[in-house]
Design a protein around this motif. Structure first.
Motif, PDB file in Angstrom:
ATOM      1  N   HIS A 859       0.800  -1.288  -0.195  1.00  0.00           N
ATOM      2  CA  HIS A 859      -0.158   0.015   0.023  1.00  0.00           C
ATOM      3  C   HIS A 859       0.866   1.242  -0.150  1.00  0.00           C
ATOM      4  N   TRP A 860       0.283   2.292  -0.662  1.00  0.00           N
ATOM      5  CA  TRP A 860       1.058   3.638  -0.478  1.00  0.00           C
ATOM      6  C   TRP A 860       0.061   4.939  -0.635  1.00  0.00           C
ATOM      7  N   ASP A 861       0.413   5.849  -0.233  1.00  0.00           N
ATOM      8  CA  ASP A 861      -0.336   7.078  -0.213  1.00  0.00           C
ATOM      9  C   ASP A 861      -0.144   7.621  -1.699  1.00  0.00           C
ATOM     10  N   PRO A 862      -1.140   8.294  -2.407  1.00  0.00           N
ATOM     11  CA  PRO A 862      -1.070   8.726  -3.724  1.00  0.00           C
ATOM     12  C   PRO A 862      -0.179  10.122  -3.505  1.00  0.00           C
ATOM     13  N   TYR A 875       1.840   3.875 -10.943  1.00  0.00           N
ATOM     14  CA  TYR A 875       2.835   3.770  -9.956  1.00  0.00           C
ATOM     15  C   TYR A 875       3.480   2.434 -10.470  1.00  0.00           C
ATOM     16  N   LYS A 876       4.838   2.431 -10.276  1.00  0.00           N
ATOM     17  CA  LYS A 876       5.817   1.220 -10.492  1.00  0.00           C
ATOM     18  C   LYS A 876       6.403   0.730  -9.137  1.00  0.00           C
ATOM     19  N   VAL A 877       6.154  -0.239  -8.976  1.00  0.00           N
ATOM     20  CA  VAL A 877       6.774  -1.050  -7.715  1.00  0.00           C
ATOM     21  C   VAL A 877       8.073  -1.839  -8.277  1.00  0.00           C
ATOM     22  N   LYS A 896      12.694  -6.795  -9.832  1.00  0.00           N
ATOM     23  CA  LYS A 896      11.598  -7.093 -10.724  1.00  0.00           C
ATOM     24  C   LYS A 896      10.522  -5.771 -10.499  1.00  0.00           C
ATOM     25  N   ILE A 897       9.907  -5.409 -11.321  1.00  0.00           N
ATOM     26  CA  ILE A 897       9.037  -4.183 -11.382  1.00  0.00           C
ATOM     27  C   ILE A 897       7.521  -4.736 -12.028  1.00  0.00           C
ATOM     28  N   LEU A 898       6.776  -4.055 -11.279  1.00  0.00           N
ATOM     29  CA  LEU A 898       5.236  -4.228 -11.771  1.00  0.00           C
ATOM     30  C   LEU A 898       4.719  -2.885 -11.674  1.00  0.00           C
ATOM     31  N   THR A 899       4.000  -2.616 -12.967  1.00  0.00           N
ATOM     32  CA  THR A 899       3.159  -1.297 -12.998  1.00  0.00           C
ATOM     33  C   THR A 899       1.739  -1.451 -12.875  1.00  0.00           C
ATOM     34  N   PHE A 900       1.246  -0.500 -11.925  1.00  0.00           N
ATOM     35  CA  PHE A 900      -0.142  -0.442 -11.764  1.00  0.00           C
ATOM     36  C   PHE A 900      -0.673   0.793 -12.181  1.00  0.00           C
ATOM     37  N   ARG A 901      -1.713   0.743 -13.150  1.00  0.00           N
ATOM     38  CA  ARG A 901      -1.994   1.757 -13.991  1.00  0.00           C
ATOM     39  C   ARG A 901      -3.094   2.670 -13.248  1.00  0.00           C
ATOM     40  N   GLY A 902      -3.073   4.058 -13.523  1.00  0.00           N
ATOM     41  CA  GLY A 902      -3.923   4.869 -13.145  1.00  0.00           C
ATOM     42  C   GLY A 902      -3.807   5.413 -11.566  1.00  0.00           C
ATOM     43  N   ASN A 903      -4.503   5.885 -10.654  1.00  0.00           N
ATOM     44  CA  ASN A 903      -4.333   6.261  -9.470  1.00  0.00           C
ATOM     45  C   ASN A 903      -4.707   5.302  -8.441  1.00  0.00           C
TER      46      ASN A 903
END
Length: 1298
Positions: A859-862, A875-877, A896-903
């Motif tokens: 989890h993270w704050d926008p 966001y990229k993790v 490793k990189i995971l991309t989560f689209r949008g807000n």
């Protein structure tokens, strides 16, 4: 010869300058190449193994190029060869080639040795191969006394040649006294060693002049062996000879000629070996004796003979494989066969390899201060050794160069200077040979030079690409800029393409592109410029094309081809017939604008093409000529209509005009419609456009017009035969100019840099301008700010760039067209944004929640939207494993990189490794790129169950003991707590005995099991445990040895071994969207009451329990959630803690059903009626038998099928997300078609009974449930790996039903 001898590059100066591997390109300009300094390069040399004719002068070649020209020196047998001291040796002028004078008294033998050439100038030294000089030899045959060969008919015979040893080896052939080659066949043939083989001799083989000849090609001499005599005796004459010449005690009767099975004459024995080098030709030979003559056949054991590279020679006695490689190694068998039998020989072939290049070093041209590498990679068998030399000296003792570093097969250069120039040699050698390559490093400092001739003229056709050359050279590499005109500004923008070689490309050249262009090249050593000219010409067009013609035989036909072209270009017109030249016939008349054919015949039928060529372009048009027979009597001729005529314009208004015309002759086919076309003589002269069409009965039309167009009209008539020729154009009508009616479309505002706004639009077409002087008014202002509009008027372009804007702010934009008469209507506004910049702020409050040993949620704050400074894309993790907690060993960090689209403010991290330490951070992403990373967050995954032990070995069998050794799991996934060993005996009928379980400390790696039965097979099950549970098991079998007397005692408990404990095994699932069929196998006491426990996989909630009705071995779980993973296990009531192992399944995703409602299908109704009838009959029979006190037949079968093979089973280990296979990974039972993921996919069968909670091949109870009667006969279960004939599960029954 030394293995580290050296071979030279054969590249010429031009070639090596093409092959350099740096960013500095040297153009192939002869004048430039003559001026540049360059190290030496060997361009020509003699072969490594050089056999010379001892009667002629010896010429040892060595040619090289360089700037300044190189000097040459030689070594002989490793020491300096002073040619000035030997009067017989001279060196050619401006060359390194040696000439040794043999013809004037020199002896070739005196100059045998190993020679090497060195070419040297101030920039380095290149060396040649080691050239081994050997004079050829052709010795005489030694004198020998040859005894005549007396052979019995049918026997085999070998005539030996044994030629003298020459250099190179001679070519062998057999002839007679008349110099005629001896005939050869399957029976008589010459071997590879030169001997002559007879599989069986015949009387006609008798002769006294079998002569072996050896030809020595180098000396052009032939040596002859003494003739060999062969005498073949027939049986009758042989008996007479024996009787006359032998004593009474020695006489024996010669047997008649008898057939004999094959034996091999060569090679001898049953096996042999051969070594061949990669790339050579492999020759294998088998010659056999026998009567009848054997036939030879070749095979490769364990493979096929290579296609396209295999050939058979010498009547298939020789196998030839060209271009052999390591893959051709193996055993080759030749088989000789006749009617009496066969013989064979196996030749073991090993293919070795002399060194061969993988990556040969390539020349390197660098500027001062640049970096570069020389790479030398070779392969061979055995692996070759790589060594480096610098200017012909081993690099270890060569002068040091601080810019040079040797790393195995690579030399790395850093910050080179001009003194770093040198020639490097790479030597790759093994026991079969060597390779040597020269590669130079040339460090140049040169001011810019432009190689394109000054004032060069380029001519192109309008709307086509224009390429203006600016070939250049300099070191360091110059920067190139282009200007238009003498004082023009530097060229930039999308309308130009700048190539790396200096070429300027104008993708779509227009008439206004004509002019002078200046190319400027500059580096830190200087600057130079050059001018070229561009002329853009009008395209060539065929304004009146040839048309389809139908002509009667002996008539006359004409094709027109009227063209329009640029007045500065000289066109040529060529006519073709069927894509070939016109026939050489005076009937074909070629005019300026037409082709006429007189007295047409049938052979004139075909396609005629008019081709117009200029020096810049080419156009063509074709038409078909059809020749028909002239009718004997006048007949109706159907043809295309004649063109309309007398076109007239009336009622001229600003936006309309009326056009009228008179139709031409219909030619016996009514006109169906008229097509009206127009030409815009102002904007597109010579190009006709479609305007409209009207019915064939109409001869006037009202036409809508646009302002500022110079109209001409023409009319084409159409009937069923085709289109007429266009009419003559009408008079021209120039409409008045007006304000533009419309504005540009597709207006956009997108920034290309953080401080600009790029406004683009699609320009209006020529006739849309409505008047001269088309321009655009571009306006913009910042949105939501009380600003005035900023406007600028630009020429007829399609882009404008606003500079100095804030980063990523919205703008209101509009683009309005205008001409000399005024503006178009007010345009609509669009919203654009200035350029994006990288985000400024990293996401905060990053939290990680570990869900299980392989999955975590982050989890993270926008971040504030203002800090994004662009369009938020997501966001990229970034996450990576730091170390394993069980091994405390670090490894290479692989992020490793995971991309989560949008807000989105959370995401799942799958595929983690159990019991490991991880780090992660989060970054925000916009259209410009990624923002700063959040602080690294550390988290750890909990323990999981281990993998299976890496191995299990059973050794040292005795009468009553076995020794077990094992390896720890490859992936412990935690701290090992213990090992679990289970074992049980297996009797002669493959039945399993009692199962014994032993727990072993985790630090042990071996165990001796004692007190076992002698001569008994045991099966072992072995797995490891962590605190979470047990891992996968591995199995092994072993046998204790027989007693000393060698007599087997009766097996204890011989016969079927009774299970000691109940067992539930083979739990299988077949899942749909909201339900699942669960089936199992039970071994144990009769009348057990079962229950099914299930829950969501990974959940810590309590298990849900469902009671099974009766003693059935299946159950339907309903009310499940689609797309969810579940865990399930089966237990028996009354047996505390007795349950099966866990199984995991996943329900199908929720989706709209594509199935047909089978309740309305005829086949289903018929099936249900049949089932109902069977149930009714069964109920009647059961009722009668109950009244008589009998049992149900089903009950009788169930009683008869009590399975005594009940074994204890490992209890549920309670692990999350994993399960243990209690059957030790046995194969699926016979008839099972359940997928490996234990689900039945819906698309496998739309009518599958799984969708209805059914699916067994048995009978139904009154409530629709299964009675449990098995459809197959229950038999004994074989040992692991054999098929099982036990009753199928409901899923299996379903598959058999379908």
């Amino acid at each position: 010869m030394m293995k580290k001898s050296i071979s030279a590059s054969k590249a010429s100066l031009v070639l090596f300058l093409c092959q350099m591997i740096s960013a500095l390109d040297v153009p192939l300009d002869s004048k430039l190449l003559e001026e540049l300094s360059q190290p030496p390069t060997i361009t020509q040399q003699s072969p490594k193994d050089y056999i010379v004719d001892p009667r002629e002068n010896i010429v040892i070649q060595c040619e090289a190029k360089g700037k300044p020209p190189p000097s040459f020196s030689w070594t002989r047998n490793g020491t300096h060869f002073d040619i000035d001291k030997d009067a017989q040796v001279t060196m050619k002028p401006n060359s390194g080639t040696l000439v040794i004078n043999i013809m004037n008294g020199g002896k070739a033998e005196a100059y045998e040795g190993v020679y090497q050439c060195t070419a040297r100038n101030e920039r380095g030294a290149a060396i040649s191969n080691n050239i081994v000089i050997r004079p050829s030899r052709s010795p005489l045959w030694t004198k020998e006394k040859l005894e005549p060969n007396h052979v019995r008919e049918g026997d085999s015979l070998v005539l030996h040649c044994r030629p003298p040893v020459g250099l190179p080896p001679p070519i062998i052939f057999w002839m007679d006294n008349a110099f005629q080659r001896l005939p050869q066949s399957e029976r008589v043939s010459q071997g590879l060693n030169g001997d002559l083989y007879f599989s069986n001799v015949q009387p006609e083989d008798t002769r006294e002049d079998y002569i072996c000849y050896a030809r020595f090609n180098h000396t052009q001499t032939i040596q002859q062996k003494q003739p060999i005599s062969v005498k073949v005796f027939s049986m009758d004459s042989l008996n007479d000879t024996i009787a006359a010449n032998l004593s009474d005690t020695d006489i024996y009767g010669a047997k008649p000629v008898t057939e004999r099975q094959p034996i091999l004459l060569t090679p001898t024995g049953s096996t042999s070996t051969k070594v061949e080098l990669r790339g050579n030709v492999l020759l294998l030979e088998c010659i056999a004796a026998g009567l009848p003559t054997p036939v030879i056949r070749w095979i490769k054991e364990g493979g096929e003979l290579p296609a396209n590279r295999t050939f058979f020679e010498n009547f298939k006695k020789t196998l030839k494989i060209i271009d052999v490689s390591e893959a051709d190694s193996g055993n080759y068998k030749c088989i000789a066969r006749n009617i009496l039998g066969s013989a064979h020989h196996v030749i073991s072939v090993t293919v070795k390899a002399a060194p061969y290049w993988i990556t040969a070093p390539r020349n390197l041209v660098l500027s001062p201060g640049e970096d570069g590498t020389l790479i030398c990679r070779a392969n061979g068998n055995p692996k070759p050794n790589i060594s480096w030399l610098a200017n012909g000296v081993p690099i270890a003792i060569a002068p040091e160069d601080p810019s040079r570093k040797v790393d195995g097969d690579t030399i790395i250069f850093s910050h080179v200077q001009e003194r770093s120039s040198a020639v490097y040699q790479c030597n790759a050698s093994n026991e079969y040979g060597y390779l040597l390559a020269n590669a130079f490093v040339n460090v140049l400092a040169e001011p810019p030079r432009i190689l394109t001739p000054a004032n060069k003229l380029y001519q192109v056709i309008a709307d086509s690409p224009a390429l203006l050359d600016c070939a250049y050279f300099g070191s360091p590499k110059p920067e190139i800029e282009w200007f238009k005109g003498v004082k023009g500004s530097i060229l930039r923008g999308d309308e130009y393409v700048f190539h790396d070689n200096g070429t300027l490309e104008i993708p779509v050249a227009q008439k206004d592109s004509t002019g002078t262009y200046t190319c400027v090249a500059r580096n830190e050593l200087g600057k130079i410029q050059n001018e070229v000219r561009l002329e853009v010409k009008d395209p060539t067009m065929i304004i009146k094309q040839p048309e389809y013609k139908v002509i009667q035989r002996y008539g006359q036909v004409s094709f027109e081809c009227i063209i329009k072209h640029d007045f500065t270009l000289l066109p040529t017109v060529i006519w073709l017939k069927d894509n070939d030249e016109l026939p050489d016939d005076e009937r074909f008349l070629v005019g300026k604008d037409n082709l006429t054919i007189m007295n047409v015949t049938d052979k004139d039928d075909g396609t005629y093409t008019c081709i117009v060529n200029t020096t810049l372009d080419s156009v063509s048009a074709s038409a078909v000529l059809t020749v028909v027979a002239a009718p004997p009597t006048p007949a109706i001729i159907y043809a295309r209509p004649n063109p309309p005529f007398d076109l007239e314009l009336t009622g001229q208004l600003e936006r309309s005009v009326e056009l009228s015309w008179i139709p031409g002759d219909e030619n016996n086919s009514p006109i169906t419609n008229f097509v009206i076309e127009y030409e815009d003589g102002l904007h597109e002269p010579g190009v006709w456009h479609y305007q409209t069409e009207v019915p064939g009965t109409q001869t006037t039309v009202q036409l809508k017009l646009s302002p500022y167009v110079n109209y001409s009209f023409r009319v084409i008539a159409v009937n069923e035969i085709g289109r007429s020729q266009p009419s003559e154009p009408s008079e021209q009508y120039l409409t008045k100019s007006a304000n533009p009616d419309e504005n540009p479309s597709n207006v956009q505002g997108i920034g290309s840099e953080p401080d600009n706004l790029v406004i683009t639009w699609e320009s209006l077409k020529g006739f849309q301008s409505n008047g001269p002087g088309l321009q655009y008014k571009v306006s913009w202002r910042q949105k939501d700010v009380d600003d005035e509009w900023t406007s600028v008027i630009v020429a007829n372009v399609s882009k404008y760039i606003v500079s100095g804007t804030p980063t990523f702010v919205p703008y209101e934009i509009k683009v309005q067209a205008l001409n000399d008469l005024g503006y178009a209507p007010e345009p609509s506004e669009v919203i654009g944004h200035s350029g994006e910049d990288l985000p400024m702020v990293a996401p905060g409050n990053v939290q990680v929640h570990v869900i299980n040993s392989t999955l975590a949620k982050v989890h993270w704050d926008p971040v504030p939207l203002k800090s994004v400074r662009g369009h938020l894309q997501g966001y990229k993790v970034y996450y990576w494993k730091v170390q394993s907690l069980s091994r405390r060993s670090r490894r290479h960090v692989e992020k490793k990189i995971l991309t989560f689209r949008g807000n989105k403010t959370f995401g799942m991290l799958p595929g983690l490794e159990p019991f490991s330490s991880y780090k992660l951070n989060v970054r925000v992403v916009n259209g410009k790129g990624e923002g700063p990373a959040s602080p690294d967050k550390v988290f750890k995954t909990p323990e999981g169950v281990p993998s299976s032990p890496s191995f299990l070995k059973i050794t040292n069998p005795t009468l009553d003991s076995l020794t077990l050794e094992w390896g720890s799991p490859t992936h412990p996934n935690g701290v090992l707590t213990s090992y679990i060993l289970k074992f049980q005996p297996i009797n002669n009928t493959h039945e399993l005995g009692p199962l014994v379980e032993i727990r072993i400390p985790a630090n042990e790696s071996s165990l001796i099991l004692k007190n076992l039965n002698y001569s008994t097979r045991y099966k072992f099950y072995f797995n490891a445990q962590t605190s979470v549970g047990s891992g996968s098991q591995i199995t092994e079998e072993a046998v204790t040895i027989m007693d000393e007397a060698g007599i087997l005692r009766p097996a204890v408990g011989a016969g079927k071994v009774q299970p000691l404990y109940p067992r539930i095994r083979n739990v299988t699932t077949a899942a749909a969207e909201t339900y699942a069929n669960i089936s199992w196998e039970y071994e144990g006491p009769d009348h057990a009451n079962f229950y099914v426990e299930y829950g969501v996989a990974g959940s810590k909630e309590d298990w849900k329990k469902e009671i099974v009705n009766g003693s059935r071995s299946f159950f339907v779980l309903k009310g499940l959630t689609p797309g969810t993973a579940y865990k399930v296990r089966v237990g028996a009531e009354g047996l505390s803690g007795f349950r099966s192992s866990e199984d995991v399944f996943e329900t199908g995703p929720a989706m709209a059903s594509r199935q047909v409602d089978i309740a309305t299908q005829g086949w289903f109704i018929g099936l249900m009626c049949a089932v109902a009838l069977l149930i009714l009959i069964l109920l009647i029979v059961c009722f009668i038998r109950r009244n008589k006190g009998g049992k149900y037949p089903v009950k009788e079968k169930e009683d008869a099928h009590a399975d005594p093979e009940i074994q204890p089973m490992k209890e549920d280990d309670g692990t999350f997300g994993e399960y243990s296979d209690a059957e030790d990974h046995k194969p699926l039972k016979k008839g099972s078609r359940t997928p490996s993921d234990r689900t039945v996919k819906k698309e496998d069968s739309d009518d599958s009974l799984v969708d209805y909670g059914e699916g067994v091949n048995g009978q139904f109870n009154e409530d629709g449930s299964f009675i449990g009667q098995y459809s197959g006969k229950k038999e004994k279960e074989p040992a692991e790996g054999n098929e099982s004939s036990e009753a199928p599960s409901p899923v299996n029954a379903m598959n058999s039903f379908v």
